[in-house]
Design a protein around this motif. Structure first.
Motif, PDB file in Angstrom:
ATOM      1  N   SER A  68       0.810  -1.221   0.000  1.00 57.90           N
ATOM      2  CA  SER A  68       0.000   0.000   0.000  1.00 57.90           C
ATOM      3  C   SER A  68       0.839   1.265   0.000  1.00 57.90           C
ATOM      4  O   SER A  68       0.433   2.284  -0.556  1.00 57.90           O
ATOM      5  N   HIS A  69       2.006   1.229   0.646  1.00 58.57           N
ATOM      6  CA  HIS A  69       2.839   2.434   0.730  1.00 58.57           C
ATOM      7  C   HIS A  69       4.240   2.053   1.181  1.00 58.57           C
ATOM      8  O   HIS A  69       4.498   0.910   1.542  1.00 58.57           O
ATOM      9  N   GLY A  70       5.125   3.040   1.182  1.00 55.04           N
ATOM     10  CA  GLY A  70       6.542   2.735   1.371  1.00 55.04           C
ATOM     11  C   GLY A  70       7.049   2.726   2.801  1.00 55.04           C
ATOM     12  O   GLY A  70       8.255   2.612   3.000  1.00 55.04           O
ATOM     13  N   HIS A  71       6.196   2.835   3.805  1.00 59.50           N
ATOM     14  CA  HIS A  71       6.693   2.796   5.197  1.00 59.50           C
ATOM     15  C   HIS A  71       7.306   1.434   5.530  1.00 59.50           C
ATOM     16  O   HIS A  71       6.849   0.404   5.036  1.00 59.50           O
ATOM     17  N   TYR A  72       8.290   1.457   6.430  1.00 55.34           N
ATOM     18  CA  TYR A  72       9.074   0.250   6.697  1.00 55.34           C
ATOM     19  C   TYR A  72       8.250  -0.903   7.252  1.00 55.34           C
ATOM     20  O   TYR A  72       8.602  -2.069   7.079  1.00 55.34           O
ATOM     21  N   ASP A  73       7.138  -0.587   7.942  1.00 53.36           N
ATOM     22  CA  ASP A  73       6.336  -1.682   8.512  1.00 53.36           C
ATOM     23  C   ASP A  73       5.435  -2.331   7.461  1.00 53.36           C
ATOM     24  O   ASP A  73       4.770  -3.335   7.745  1.00 53.36           O
ATOM     25  N   HIS A  74       5.407  -1.776   6.243  1.00 53.37           N
ATOM     26  CA  HIS A  74       4.647  -2.391   5.143  1.00 53.37           C
ATOM     27  C   HIS A  74       5.557  -2.805   3.987  1.00 53.37           C
ATOM     28  O   HIS A  74       5.146  -3.590   3.134  1.00 53.37           O
ATOM     29  N   TYR A  75       6.723  -2.215   3.938  1.00 52.02           N
ATOM     30  CA  TYR A  75       7.622  -2.414   2.792  1.00 52.02           C
ATOM     31  C   TYR A  75       9.005  -2.636   3.396  1.00 52.02           C
ATOM     32  O   TYR A  75       9.891  -1.776   3.282  1.00 52.02           O
ATOM     33  N   LYS A  93      -5.283   7.537   1.694  1.00 50.17           N
ATOM     34  CA  LYS A  93      -4.617   8.768   2.149  1.00 50.17           C
ATOM     35  C   LYS A  93      -3.932   8.452   3.474  1.00 50.17           C
ATOM     36  O   LYS A  93      -4.545   7.854   4.372  1.00 50.17           O
ATOM     37  N   HIS A  94      -2.643   8.802   3.572  1.00 49.41           N
ATOM     38  CA  HIS A  94      -1.836   8.454   4.746  1.00 49.41           C
ATOM     39  C   HIS A  94      -0.771   9.548   4.869  1.00 49.41           C
ATOM     40  O   HIS A  94      -0.869  10.573   4.188  1.00 49.41           O
ATOM     41  N   GLY A  95       0.243   9.370   5.665  1.00 48.55           N
ATOM     42  CA  GLY A  95       1.300  10.380   5.762  1.00 48.55           C
ATOM     43  C   GLY A  95       2.161  10.453   4.517  1.00 48.55           C
ATOM     44  O   GLY A  95       2.831  11.457   4.261  1.00 48.55           O
ATOM     45  N   GLY A  98      -4.836  -1.065   3.755  1.00 49.83           N
ATOM     46  CA  GLY A  98      -3.504  -0.505   4.058  1.00 49.83           C
ATOM     47  C   GLY A  98      -3.529   0.321   5.335  1.00 49.83           C
ATOM     48  O   GLY A  98      -4.104  -0.080   6.341  1.00 49.83           O
ATOM     49  N   ASP A  99      -2.934   1.505   5.263  1.00 48.04           N
ATOM     50  CA  ASP A  99      -2.887   2.426   6.405  1.00 48.04           C
ATOM     51  C   ASP A  99      -3.743   3.659   6.137  1.00 48.04           C
ATOM     52  O   ASP A  99      -3.441   4.742   6.619  1.00 48.04           O
ATOM     53  N   THR A 100      -4.799   3.515   5.357  1.00 46.87           N
ATOM     54  CA  THR A 100      -5.512   4.722   4.935  1.00 46.87           C
ATOM     55  C   THR A 100      -6.315   5.374   6.061  1.00 46.87           C
ATOM     56  O   THR A 100      -6.702   4.722   7.034  1.00 46.87           O
TER      57      THR A 100
HETATM   58 ZN    ZN Z   1       2.316   3.694   7.247  1.00 43.33          ZN
END
Ligand code: ZN
Length: 211
Positions: A4-11, A66-68, A87-89
């Motif tokens: 869903s996005h590039g944050h370390y806890d997802h990617y 929509k996230h940070g 995801g983290d939306t």
């Molecule tokens: Zn995140």
């Protein structure tokens, strides 16, 4: 796999580098494929909202988010069954369109921790339990599985930077209660890590199974 996005806890590139099947199809938010390619993955598709691709029999459609950081959510459809991964939306009006594009969502995976960033004016960047229950009211999934409620940034990061809407047990309980009020037809399933979820077909003629 969908990202869903590039944050370390997802990617998590350490985990990605260790993952044995580098040919596995991977859908990622547009702009972040480079890291997966560098980790050795060969079949990476960047996606923005309402773009679609196929992973064998599974149709993967990116949905708004929509996230940070730039975020996409995903609708996965196969054999008459549909799973929505949030995801983290945050809860945003654009998510209502998912219902218009998919008649019945069988399983919705929804973040509920209401994560806040303290240095950014305590700005909320992830749905909380009530937001996720409201999204259940909008999308009417048959099953909802809360996710992301055990996330922690570690003691120092949590003290200085992050705020949560409650402890994991408070969050899952609040989500169950709020969903029972707002979307009584949705069954909430709280799963332990690694616990599979088997669901019954809903009579629409399609086999429905998710995990
Ligand atoms: Zn995140």
């Amino acid at each position: 796999m969908v990202v869903s996005h590039g944050h370390y806890d997802h990617y998590d590139m350490q985990a990605f580098r260790a993952y044995p099947d580098k040919q596995v199809p991977l859908a990622v938010k547009r702009g972040i494929a480079k890291m997966a390619l560098k980790a050795g993955f060969t079949n990476v598709t960047e996606m923005d909202a309402w773009e679609a691709t196929s992973f064998g029999p599974i149709t993967v459609t990116a949905a708004p988010g929509k996230h940070g950081v730039p975020e996409t959510t995903y609708l996965l459809q196969a054999g008459g069954a549909a799973v929505y991964f949030g995801g983290d939306t945050l809860l945003i009006p654009e998510l209502s369109e998912i219902g218009a594009r998919c008649q019945q969502i069988d399983v919705a995976l929804l973040a509920i921790n209401g994560l806040r960033i303290r240095p950014a004016g305590n700005r909320k960047v992830v749905m909380d339990a009530k937001d996720a229950a409201e999204l259940c009211r909008i999308l009417q999934p048959r099953y909802a599985v809360p996710i992301h409620y055990s996330f922690t940034g570690g003691r120092i990061v949590d003290t200085l930077f992050l705020g949560y809407a409650g402890s994991p047990s408070q969050l899952t309980q609040e989500f169950q209660q709020a969903t029972a009020l707002r979307s009584p037809k949705t069954s909430v399933r709280v799963l332990a890590p690694g616990e599979p979820l088997a669901i019954q077909a809903d009579g629409r003629g399609g086999a429905a199974a998710g995990n």
